[in-house]
Motif scaffolding. Structure first.
Motif, PDB file in Angstrom:
ATOM      1  N   CYS A 194       0.831  -1.212   0.000  1.00  0.00           N
ATOM      2  CA  CYS A 194       0.000   0.000   0.000  1.00  0.00           C
ATOM      3  C   CYS A 194       0.862   1.257   0.000  1.00  0.00           C
ATOM      4  O   CYS A 194       0.467   2.280  -0.551  1.00  0.00           O
ATOM      5  CB  CYS A 194      -0.941  -0.003   1.199  1.00  0.00           C
ATOM      6  SG  CYS A 194      -2.283  -1.195   1.036  1.00  0.00           S
TER       7      CYS A 194
ATOM      8  N   ARG B  73       1.603   1.660  -3.591  1.00  0.00           N
ATOM      9  CA  ARG B  73       0.366   2.009  -4.295  1.00  0.00           C
ATOM     10  C   ARG B  73      -0.012   3.482  -4.057  1.00  0.00           C
ATOM     11  O   ARG B  73      -0.471   4.169  -4.960  1.00  0.00           O
ATOM     12  CB  ARG B  73      -0.770   1.099  -3.817  1.00  0.00           C
ATOM     13  CG  ARG B  73      -2.121   1.358  -4.418  1.00  0.00           C
ATOM     14  CD  ARG B  73      -2.245   0.768  -5.769  1.00  0.00           C
ATOM     15  NE  ARG B  73      -3.589   0.925  -6.311  1.00  0.00           N
ATOM     16  CZ  ARG B  73      -3.894   0.708  -7.565  1.00  0.00           C
ATOM     17  NH1 ARG B  73      -2.987   0.280  -8.398  1.00  0.00           N
ATOM     18  NH2 ARG B  73      -5.115   0.871  -7.999  1.00  0.00           N
ATOM     19  N   CYS B  74       0.184   3.972  -2.851  1.00  0.00           N
ATOM     20  CA  CYS B  74      -0.264   5.319  -2.486  1.00  0.00           C
ATOM     21  C   CYS B  74       0.857   6.359  -2.520  1.00  0.00           C
ATOM     22  O   CYS B  74       0.661   7.493  -2.077  1.00  0.00           O
ATOM     23  CB  CYS B  74      -0.879   5.275  -1.088  1.00  0.00           C
ATOM     24  SG  CYS B  74      -2.341   4.227  -0.988  1.00  0.00           S
TER      25      CYS B  74
ATOM     26  N   CYS C 220      -6.414   1.536   1.536  1.00  0.00           N
ATOM     27  CA  CYS C 220      -5.730   0.428   0.873  1.00  0.00           C
ATOM     28  C   CYS C 220      -5.459  -0.702   1.860  1.00  0.00           C
ATOM     29  O   CYS C 220      -5.624  -1.878   1.535  1.00  0.00           O
ATOM     30  CB  CYS C 220      -4.426   0.917   0.255  1.00  0.00           C
ATOM     31  SG  CYS C 220      -3.476  -0.362  -0.573  1.00  0.00           S
TER      32      CYS C 220
ATOM     33  N   VAL D 244      -3.382  -6.316  -3.512  1.00  0.00           N
ATOM     34  CA  VAL D 244      -3.169  -4.905  -3.827  1.00  0.00           C
ATOM     35  C   VAL D 244      -2.753  -4.863  -5.291  1.00  0.00           C
ATOM     36  O   VAL D 244      -1.807  -5.542  -5.686  1.00  0.00           O
ATOM     37  CB  VAL D 244      -2.064  -4.272  -2.947  1.00  0.00           C
ATOM     38  CG1 VAL D 244      -1.785  -2.841  -3.369  1.00  0.00           C
ATOM     39  CG2 VAL D 244      -2.456  -4.317  -1.482  1.00  0.00           C
TER      40      VAL D 244
ATOM     41  N   CYS E 220     -11.538   1.179  -2.399  1.00  0.00           N
ATOM     42  CA  CYS E 220     -10.154   0.761  -2.621  1.00  0.00           C
ATOM     43  C   CYS E 220      -9.473   1.602  -3.697  1.00  0.00           C
ATOM     44  O   CYS E 220     -10.015   1.778  -4.786  1.00  0.00           O
ATOM     45  CB  CYS E 220     -10.131  -0.713  -3.003  1.00  0.00           C
ATOM     46  SG  CYS E 220     -10.940  -1.774  -1.785  1.00  0.00           S
TER      47      CYS E 220
END
Length: 108
Positions: free
Chosen positions: A53, A56-57, A70, A80, A107
């Motif tokens: 995460c 991802r973020c 997330c 993920v 999500c």
């Protein structure tokens, strides 16, 4: 004569401890990579939700909010998507259909 019995006893005890240690290590190694609990009875792989995460973020305008959402999705869906955005369909219906109380996609 008593000394031989002591030596034999110590040798047998040492052997038992070594066998027990070997069995314990084997059990730990076999149990580490997966967690049981998939609804279909199959083992579910353990994944690093915080690390995935974080990636991802990393480019999100609100990274803390993104990581929290997330993390929830990762914990529930065990997935993920790759990249910093998009690719949500790769995690399946669990990830794509999860919504907030306001009926918005949860999500990232």
């Amino acid at each position: 004569m008593a000394m031989r019995w002591r030596q034999l006893l110590v040798t047998v005890l040492l052997f038992c401890v070594l066998v027990d240690q070997a069995h314990f290590r084997k059990a730990v190694v076999e149990d580490e990579p997966t967690v049981s609990g998939g609804g279909d009875g199959k083992p579910v792989p353990v994944i690093d939700c915080a690390g995935l995460c974080g990636v991802r973020c990393s480019r999100h305008s609100r990274p803390n909010l993104c990581k929290r959402a997330c993390g929830t999705c990762c914990f529930r869906c065990k997935c993920v998507p790759p990249g910093t955005s998009g690719n949500r369909e790769m995690c399946g219906a669990c990830y794509t259909n999860m919504t907030t109380h306001g009926n918005r996609t949860k999500c990232p």
